[in-house]
Design a protein around this motif. Structure first.
Motif: not given
Length: 199
Positions: A36-37, A60-61, A88-91, A189-191
């Protein structure tokens, strides 16, 4: 005799190696943690004031690029519905993680922590921390398949003007999630910590 002592273990080693590398023995990956970015918070007021959005974005995560994050600015004495969108949009990816979380709702739960006095409902400081699980501390508007809280949709009523912090943790708790699991259980997963201002 020395040749036999060397040869037998070598043959056994090759037998073990070839046997253990069988495709049948490779365990299937289950409930892998999400990448997740990008996270967007949308605060929609119950009455006709302006919708507020705040986005965290890490290009880039876990790479070297610095993430950007909007502050949250809300009106005092106003009820909001908070909905979250995770991607998730990395790459070359363009993956809607929100839908995955809904599909695996029995393995996920959002927890919230905030500066005391920011909200009149819920009051307190949230439900983050060991032994701090009380679903009444957060106004969850969605549940998983087992009628346990999820947290993609919640409601918040702001108090008087104040600034502070708003923290969101998404826990990944496959085969763990229950009425008593806390932020100490499973993987995060997220913090994220957000700066929040009530005007």
């Amino acid at each position: 005799m020395k040749v036999l002592r060397i040869t037998i273990p070598v043959l056994l080693l090759f037998t073990v190696l070839f046997t253990s590398c069988s495709d049948d023995d490779v365990p299937e990956a289950e409930n892998e943690e999400e990448v997740i970015n990008q996270i967007t918070l949308t605060f929609t007021p119950s009455e006709g004031t302006e919708v507020v959005t705040a986005t965290y974005y890490d290009p880039d995560g876990e790479g070297t690029e610095k993430p950007t994050q909007d502050d949250i600015v809300l009106k005092a004495n106003t009820e909001y519905t908070l909905t979250m969108s995770l991607k998730n949009t990395v790459g070359d990816e363009n993956e809607d993680i929100t839908e995955e979380i809904k599909e695996e709702s029995d393995a996920h739960m959002f927890f919230f922590g905030f500066t005391e006095g920011l909200f009149s409902d819920p009051q307190g400081t949230g439900n983050i921390g060991a032994g701090n699980r009380d679903d009444k501390d957060i106004n969850y508007e969605d549940k998983d398949v087992n009628s346990l809280p999820l947290g993609l949709t919640t409601t918040w009523t702001t108090a008087e003007a104040k600034s502070g912090n708003f923290r969101i943790i998404l826990k990944h708790q496959p085969n763990l999630k229950s009425e008593s699991t806390t932020t100490e259980d499973g993987q995060s997963d997220v913090d994220l910590n957000w700066k929040i201002e009530i005007k």
